[in-house]
Design a protein around this motif. Structure first.
Motif, PDB file in Angstrom:
ATOM      1  N   UNK A  97       0.802  -1.101  -0.128  1.00  0.00           N
ATOM      2  CA  UNK A  97      -0.075  -0.057  -0.002  1.00  0.00           C
ATOM      3  C   UNK A  97       0.819   1.263   0.222  1.00  0.00           C
ATOM      4  N   UNK A  98       1.981   1.290   0.903  1.00  0.00           N
ATOM      5  CA  UNK A  98       2.858   2.404   0.749  1.00  0.00           C
ATOM      6  C   UNK A  98       3.528   2.646  -0.653  1.00  0.00           C
ATOM      7  N   UNK A  99       3.721   1.449  -1.250  1.00  0.00           N
ATOM      8  CA  UNK A  99       4.468   1.639  -2.649  1.00  0.00           C
ATOM      9  C   UNK A  99       3.367   1.926  -3.758  1.00  0.00           C
ATOM     10  N   UNK A 100       2.156   1.881  -3.294  1.00  0.00           N
ATOM     11  CA  UNK A 100       1.060   2.127  -4.365  1.00  0.00           C
ATOM     12  C   UNK A 100       1.013   1.168  -5.418  1.00  0.00           C
ATOM     13  N   UNK A 101       1.213  -0.056  -5.095  1.00  0.00           N
ATOM     14  CA  UNK A 101       1.271  -1.308  -6.026  1.00  0.00           C
ATOM     15  C   UNK A 101       0.252  -2.175  -5.434  1.00  0.00           C
ATOM     16  N   UNK A 102      -0.297  -3.294  -6.382  1.00  0.00           N
ATOM     17  CA  UNK A 102      -1.337  -4.166  -6.097  1.00  0.00           C
ATOM     18  C   UNK A 102      -1.056  -4.709  -4.647  1.00  0.00           C
ATOM     19  N   UNK A 103      -2.194  -4.725  -3.767  1.00  0.00           N
ATOM     20  CA  UNK A 103      -2.094  -5.398  -2.378  1.00  0.00           C
ATOM     21  C   UNK A 103      -2.857  -6.704  -2.429  1.00  0.00           C
ATOM     22  N   UNK A 104      -3.088  -7.295  -3.737  1.00  0.00           N
ATOM     23  CA  UNK A 104      -3.949  -8.335  -3.613  1.00  0.00           C
ATOM     24  C   UNK A 104      -3.195  -9.813  -3.228  1.00  0.00           C
ATOM     25  N   UNK A 105      -3.932 -10.780  -2.915  1.00  0.00           N
ATOM     26  CA  UNK A 105      -3.081 -11.865  -2.351  1.00  0.00           C
ATOM     27  C   UNK A 105      -3.664 -13.159  -3.095  1.00  0.00           C
ATOM     28  N   UNK A 106      -2.774 -13.843  -3.709  1.00  0.00           N
ATOM     29  CA  UNK A 106      -3.129 -14.930  -4.731  1.00  0.00           C
ATOM     30  C   UNK A 106      -3.561 -16.215  -3.840  1.00  0.00           C
ATOM     31  N   UNK A 107      -4.570 -16.757  -4.412  1.00  0.00           N
ATOM     32  CA  UNK A 107      -4.620 -18.478  -4.388  1.00  0.00           C
ATOM     33  C   UNK A 107      -5.530 -18.650  -3.021  1.00  0.00           C
ATOM     34  N   UNK A 108      -5.980 -17.754  -2.355  1.00  0.00           N
ATOM     35  CA  UNK A 108      -6.736 -17.945  -1.172  1.00  0.00           C
ATOM     36  C   UNK A 108      -5.943 -17.817   0.348  1.00  0.00           C
ATOM     37  N   UNK A 109      -6.869 -17.756   1.328  1.00  0.00           N
ATOM     38  CA  UNK A 109      -6.404 -17.630   2.539  1.00  0.00           C
ATOM     39  C   UNK A 109      -5.098 -18.692   2.989  1.00  0.00           C
ATOM     40  N   UNK A 110      -4.354 -18.253   4.023  1.00  0.00           N
ATOM     41  CA  UNK A 110      -3.320 -19.170   4.408  1.00  0.00           C
ATOM     42  C   UNK A 110      -3.878 -19.384   5.946  1.00  0.00           C
ATOM     43  N   UNK A 111      -4.700 -18.756   6.287  1.00  0.00           N
ATOM     44  CA  UNK A 111      -5.074 -18.972   7.849  1.00  0.00           C
ATOM     45  C   UNK A 111      -6.036 -20.072   7.937  1.00  0.00           C
ATOM     46  N   UNK A 112      -5.840 -20.685   9.340  1.00  0.00           N
ATOM     47  CA  UNK A 112      -6.911 -21.670   9.603  1.00  0.00           C
ATOM     48  C   UNK A 112      -8.157 -21.051  10.104  1.00  0.00           C
ATOM     49  N   UNK A 113      -9.192 -21.133   9.350  1.00  0.00           N
ATOM     50  CA  UNK A 113     -10.383 -20.486   9.718  1.00  0.00           C
ATOM     51  C   UNK A 113     -11.362 -21.055  10.601  1.00  0.00           C
ATOM     52  N   UNK A 114     -10.715 -22.429  10.749  1.00  0.00           N
ATOM     53  CA  UNK A 114     -11.777 -23.277  11.507  1.00  0.00           C
ATOM     54  C   UNK A 114     -11.228 -23.325  13.117  1.00  0.00           C
ATOM     55  N   UNK A 115     -10.054 -22.469  13.363  1.00  0.00           N
ATOM     56  CA  UNK A 115      -9.785 -22.280  14.851  1.00  0.00           C
ATOM     57  C   UNK A 115     -10.871 -21.270  15.510  1.00  0.00           C
ATOM     58  N   UNK A 116     -10.586 -21.188  16.887  1.00  0.00           N
ATOM     59  CA  UNK A 116     -11.571 -20.292  17.569  1.00  0.00           C
ATOM     60  C   UNK A 116     -11.002 -18.809  17.522  1.00  0.00           C
ATOM     61  N   UNK A 117      -9.674 -18.627  17.033  1.00  0.00           N
ATOM     62  CA  UNK A 117      -9.257 -17.127  16.668  1.00  0.00           C
ATOM     63  C   UNK A 117      -9.969 -16.305  15.574  1.00  0.00           C
ATOM     64  N   UNK A 118     -10.700 -17.160  14.613  1.00  0.00           N
ATOM     65  CA  UNK A 118     -11.222 -16.606  13.520  1.00  0.00           C
ATOM     66  C   UNK A 118     -12.110 -15.590  13.698  1.00  0.00           C
ATOM     67  N   UNK A 119     -11.937 -14.395  13.083  1.00  0.00           N
ATOM     68  CA  UNK A 119     -12.913 -13.286  13.183  1.00  0.00           C
ATOM     69  C   UNK A 119     -13.030 -12.492  12.041  1.00  0.00           C
ATOM     70  N   UNK A 120     -14.285 -13.037  11.309  1.00  0.00           N
ATOM     71  CA  UNK A 120     -14.725 -12.892   9.813  1.00  0.00           C
ATOM     72  C   UNK A 120     -15.758 -11.458   9.944  1.00  0.00           C
ATOM     73  N   UNK A 121     -15.577 -10.727   9.243  1.00  0.00           N
ATOM     74  CA  UNK A 121     -16.650  -9.543   8.899  1.00  0.00           C
ATOM     75  C   UNK A 121     -17.908 -10.323   8.252  1.00  0.00           C
TER      76      UNK A 121
END
Ligand SMILES: Cc1cc2nc3c(=O)[nH]c(=O)nc-3n(C[C@H](O)[C@H](O)[C@H](O)COP(=O)(O)O)c2cc1C
Ligand code: SF4
Length: 494
Positions: A97-121
């Motif tokens: 974001x600081x360099x004003x270049x694309x800040x997209x993330x390829x191929x999907x999340x690397x987080x474990x969404x099935x643990x209790x720390x997940x906080x989704x909007x």
């Protein structure tokens, strides 16, 4: 005759080679082997380091690898979701974001969404078009004569001294360019804050740097002199900070050069410790009266205080005293225990103070119960790096947010974690001219502004995805905390 000439030549070449061999062996002996033997003997008889006594010379490899272990960790071992305090993925998003270049993330999340720390909007079926506006929040209650319209994301308190002159200047110019504020930190208002032209929140800590007398107590004349500057938009009294609540600031002697000492009004080349508490007050009413005094000395600018929540009862008593005296601060900055610092004892960073989320909920509830919010605005800080984190903290109860380390990353910090050694390799947290020169203000101030603009843009996008158009419509129930289906007490059918 020719034979004789050949024999003499061969003899000469052999002679030179033999002499050369012995000379170089001799040289090696003098330059390398003998000093190593000397060092080994010294190591064996010195009494400070056990490893070197037991493993002379070889023991230095341990110290070397220990020295470069953060770099080995970061360059070769760390995964995208690893890296503390700020994960590699989050550092990358700041850099992009600081360099004003694309800040997209390829191929999907690397987080474990099935643990209790997940906080989704919780997005909405009826997502809106993102607003192009840069939302502002008005700070300043009825007791303030010069209200200030603030951005929802600003640069948190970091002193000149903890940071270099170039870092301060780049941040302030970035704030000017992006239309947000820059908090001075407790190390006083310097020319580098003013040179950039950006809006300033002047922070006063327990050392009263920049507004103190020779005993280290508050000096109203020195305060008025700086507070009246038109760039100073608000005054923040620092009670505590999340990384070291109840512990004063530390400026190591190595960083306390003549220039910094002059700005702070202290002795140069000494380690400057600010006291843990304020000498101007020792109870709730005294605190509020001092806030009120600062407000009137500043000519009516919004004045508030910053703290990390410790004992809840003390904060409740403070709010009760606001009710009984009628003296209100214009804002309260809540800093989470997860917040950053230039230097702090590990026990304070790891084991003292309340983390931001519970602290924010508590502060918001306490103010609302007494009818003090929204007149008193709540500013939050503590690892707010991404737009999702910003939306979350605004939803939980903050009116606006500050970030320190995110903006350090924006000016080039690589999280080498040497801020307290004066050897910051990126020129951000050092006072060594040869390191500071590496940080080019003209390049880095644009990154500060870009990072801010792109983070606000991403925040507006997230809000729109949730069907929310205005900041006031954000609420805690926009988040799913952990992953649980059916919800507690419910059934799949129900
Ligand atoms: C290098 C550095 C210096 C800081 N100096 C101050 C300071 O002078 N006064 C203060 O109240 N907080 C100070 N802080 C704390 C930040 O203002 C902020 O409260 C905390 O870092 C949380 O923000 P972050 O998690 O976005 O870094 C400092 C933080 C850093 C990293
Ligand atoms: S690069 Fe390292 S030493 Fe410099 S500011 Fe960042 S964390 Fe601190």
């Amino acid at each position: 005759m020719r034979k004789l000439f050949v024999y003499i030549s061969i003899g000469l070449i052999l002679g030179i080679a033999i002499i050369g061999f012995f000379a170089s062996a001799f040289l090696w002996c003098y330059v390398v082997v003998l000093p190593l033997v000397g060092l080994g003997v010294y190591d064996m008889f010195q009494s400070k380091h056990t490893i070197l006594r037991n493993f002379p010379v070889l023991g230095y490899f341990r110290y070397f690898f220990e020295l470069i272990s953060p770099e080995i960790q970061q360059y070769f071992i760390e995964r995208h979701t690893d890296g503390t305090p700020i994960s590699r993925n989050h550092r990358t998003i700041v850099y992009e974001r600081a360099k004003d270049v694309s800040a997209t993330h390829p191929f999907g999340t690397e987080l474990d969404l099935y643990n209790n720390h997940y906080e989704g909007l919780k997005h909405s079926i009826y997502a809106k078009k993102p607003s192009q506006e840069n939302p502002r929040v008005q700070i300043g209650g009825p007791q303030c004569e010069k209200p200030y319209s603030a951005s929802i994301y600003n640069i948190s308190a970091m002193s000149f001294g903890a940071l270099s002159s170039h870092a301060i200047l780049a941040m302030n110019k970035g704030a000017k360019s992006g239309g947000f504020y820059h908090n001075t930190g407790e190390g006083a208002l310097s020319d580098y804050h003013l040179e950039g032209g950006g809006d300033i929140v002047w922070q006063i800590g327990t050392g009263y740097f920049g507004c103190r007398n020779e005993n280290g107590d508050f000096d109203p004349d020195a305060f008025i002199d700086k507070a009246k500057h038109q760039q100073v938009k608000m005054i923040e009294l620092k009670l505590s900070q999340g990384a070291k609540p109840g512990h004063g600031g530390v400026l190591p002697a190595a960083k306390n050069n003549e220039e910094i000492a002059k700005v702070r009004m202290v002795e140069p080349h000494t380690t400057v410790l600010s006291p843990p508490g304020h000498s101007e007050f020792n109870d709730a009413e005294g605190l509020l009266r001092f806030v009120d005094r600062l407000r009137s000395l500043s000519g009516g600018k919004p004045t508030g205080f910053k703290l990390c929540i410790g004992r809840e009862t003390e904060f409740e008593e403070l709010c009760d005293t606001m009710k009984s005296t009628g003296i209100h601060p214009d804002f309260i900055t809540v800093d989470g225990a997860e917040g950053g610092t230039g230097a702090a004892p590990l026990e304070y960073s790891d084991s003292v103070g309340m983390p931001l989320e519970p602290a924010l909920k508590f502060v918001r509830r306490t103010l609302e119960e007494r009818g003090l919010h929204p007149e008193i605005k709540i500013i939050a800080s503590g690892k707010i790096v991404t737009a999702a984190q910003l939306v979350k903290i605004l939803s939980i109860g903050a009116d606006l947010c500050n970030a320190a380390r995110a903006f350090m990353l924006a000016v080039g910090c690589i999280q080498a974690q040497r801020c307290d050694t004066n050897n910051c390799p990126t020129g951000v947290a050092t006072q060594k001219p040869e390191l500071i020169r590496g940080l080019v203000v003209e390049e880095k101030y644009r990154r500060v502004a870009n990072f801010h603009r792109n983070t606000i843009k991403a925040t507006m996008e997230l809000m729109a995805s949730c069907g929310v158009e205005k900041l006031e419509d954000l609420s805690d129930d926009l988040f799913m905390h952990g992953w649980q289906w059916p919800p507690e007490g419910g059934t799949r059918a129900g």
